[in-house]
Design a protein around this motif. Structure first.
Motif, PDB file in Angstrom:
ATOM      1  N   LEU A 118      46.817 -50.899  16.300  1.00 22.16           N
ATOM      2  CA  LEU A 118      46.864 -52.208  15.796  1.00 22.16           C
ATOM      3  C   LEU A 118      46.170 -52.972  16.882  1.00 22.16           C
ATOM      4  CD1 LEU A 118      47.686 -54.342  13.647  1.00 22.16           C
ATOM      5  CD2 LEU A 118      49.650 -54.562  15.201  1.00 22.16           C
ATOM      6  N   THR A 119      45.235 -54.056  16.378  1.00 15.60           N
ATOM      7  CA  THR A 119      44.621 -54.996  17.197  1.00 15.60           C
ATOM      8  C   THR A 119      44.903 -56.137  16.949  1.00 15.60           C
ATOM      9  OG1 THR A 119      42.610 -53.401  17.220  1.00 15.60           O
ATOM     10  CG2 THR A 119      42.449 -55.566  18.309  1.00 15.60           C
TER      11      THR A 119
ATOM     12  N   ASN B 228      53.348 -48.161  12.771  1.00 17.88           N
ATOM     13  CA  ASN B 228      52.079 -47.605  13.543  1.00 17.88           C
ATOM     14  C   ASN B 228      51.290 -46.910  12.887  1.00 17.88           C
ATOM     15  OD1 ASN B 228      50.973 -47.384  16.121  1.00 17.88           O
ATOM     16  ND2 ASN B 228      51.445 -45.277  16.202  1.00 17.88           N
ATOM     17  N   GLN B 229      51.664 -46.178  12.107  1.00 13.18           N
ATOM     18  CA  GLN B 229      50.776 -45.285  11.341  1.00 13.18           C
ATOM     19  C   GLN B 229      49.961 -45.884  10.050  1.00 13.18           C
ATOM     20  OE1 GLN B 229      53.273 -42.174   9.449  1.00 13.18           O
ATOM     21  NE2 GLN B 229      53.177 -40.941  11.384  1.00 13.18           N
TER      22      GLN B 229
ATOM     23  N   ASP C 297      47.461 -48.502  11.799  1.00 14.45           N
ATOM     24  CA  ASP C 297      46.557 -47.964  12.872  1.00 14.45           C
ATOM     25  C   ASP C 297      45.145 -48.679  13.084  1.00 14.45           C
ATOM     26  OD1 ASP C 297      45.921 -45.986  15.003  1.00 14.45           O
ATOM     27  OD2 ASP C 297      44.743 -44.894  13.222  1.00 14.45           O
ATOM     28  N   ASP C 298      44.504 -48.892  11.852  1.00 15.64           N
ATOM     29  CA  ASP C 298      42.973 -49.466  11.777  1.00 15.64           C
ATOM     30  C   ASP C 298      43.054 -50.754  11.318  1.00 15.64           C
ATOM     31  OD1 ASP C 298      43.793 -49.102   9.313  1.00 15.64           O
ATOM     32  OD2 ASP C 298      42.188 -48.064   8.487  1.00 15.64           O
ATOM     33  N   ARG C 299      44.223 -51.552  11.569  1.00 17.12           N
ATOM     34  CA  ARG C 299      44.090 -52.940  11.230  1.00 17.12           C
ATOM     35  C   ARG C 299      44.176 -54.084  12.518  1.00 17.12           C
ATOM     36  NH1 ARG C 299      44.474 -53.673   5.625  1.00 17.12           N
ATOM     37  NH2 ARG C 299      44.815 -51.452   4.975  1.00 17.12           N
ATOM     38  N   ILE C 300      43.880 -55.192  11.837  1.00 22.10           N
ATOM     39  CA  ILE C 300      43.629 -56.200  13.041  1.00 22.10           C
ATOM     40  C   ILE C 300      44.850 -57.338  12.614  1.00 22.10           C
ATOM     41  CG2 ILE C 300      42.262 -58.209  13.916  1.00 22.10           C
ATOM     42  CD1 ILE C 300      40.045 -56.493  13.138  1.00 22.10           C
TER      43      ILE C 300
ATOM     44  N   ALA D  87      41.233 -55.363   8.128  1.00 19.68           N
ATOM     45  CA  ALA D  87      40.844 -53.934   8.119  1.00 19.68           C
ATOM     46  C   ALA D  87      39.891 -53.962   9.167  1.00 19.68           C
ATOM     47  CB  ALA D  87      40.184 -53.165   6.901  1.00 19.68           C
ATOM     48  N   THR D  88      39.622 -52.968  10.178  1.00 18.88           N
ATOM     49  CA  THR D  88      38.532 -52.842  11.064  1.00 18.88           C
ATOM     50  C   THR D  88      37.240 -52.621  10.779  1.00 18.88           C
ATOM     51  OG1 THR D  88      39.137 -50.876  11.720  1.00 18.88           O
ATOM     52  CG2 THR D  88      40.019 -52.643  13.231  1.00 18.88           C
ATOM     53  N   GLY D  89      36.344 -52.991  11.218  1.00 16.99           N
ATOM     54  CA  GLY D  89      34.885 -52.449  10.854  1.00 16.99           C
ATOM     55  C   GLY D  89      34.780 -52.472   9.473  1.00 16.99           C
TER      56      GLY D  89
END
Length: 93
Positions: A2-3, A67-68, A71-74, A91-93
């Motif tokens: 996570l960012t 966490n799972q 994982d690729d989220r902002i 979502a990222t990217g």
């Protein structure tokens, strides 16, 4: 992982400042399942299995399922003039 955006980090720090017993704590995100989503709470410390995300001094604790799932989220936030906070995931990217 996570960012957090800068705004989300500021929101987390603001929330923690409002809870004197959690001054060294963070916001904990727990995955409560597909039907109900995520639960956010203030925690004095992470649980032993939590993943800790730190951005500019803001601490977010993620349980294993969160966490799972994130994982690729902002994580972003909107701070209102009345002091309320709205969090949003992207979502990222």
């Amino acid at each position: 992982m996570l960012t957090l955006t800068q705004t989300a980090a500021e929101a987390v720090k603001t929330i923690i400042e409002r809870v004197p017993q959690a001054e060294d704590g963070g916001v904990r995100i727990r995955d409560t399942g597909a039907q109900t989503g995520f639960e956010l709470s203030v925690a004095q410390a992470p649980e032993p299995e939590d993943t800790v995300v730190v951005t500019d001094g803001a601490r977010v604790f993620l349980d294993t399922a969160a966490n799972q799932a994130l994982d690729d989220r902002i994580l972003d936030a909107e701070l209102a003039a009345d002091g309320s906070v709205k969090f949003a995931l992207a979502a990222t990217g």
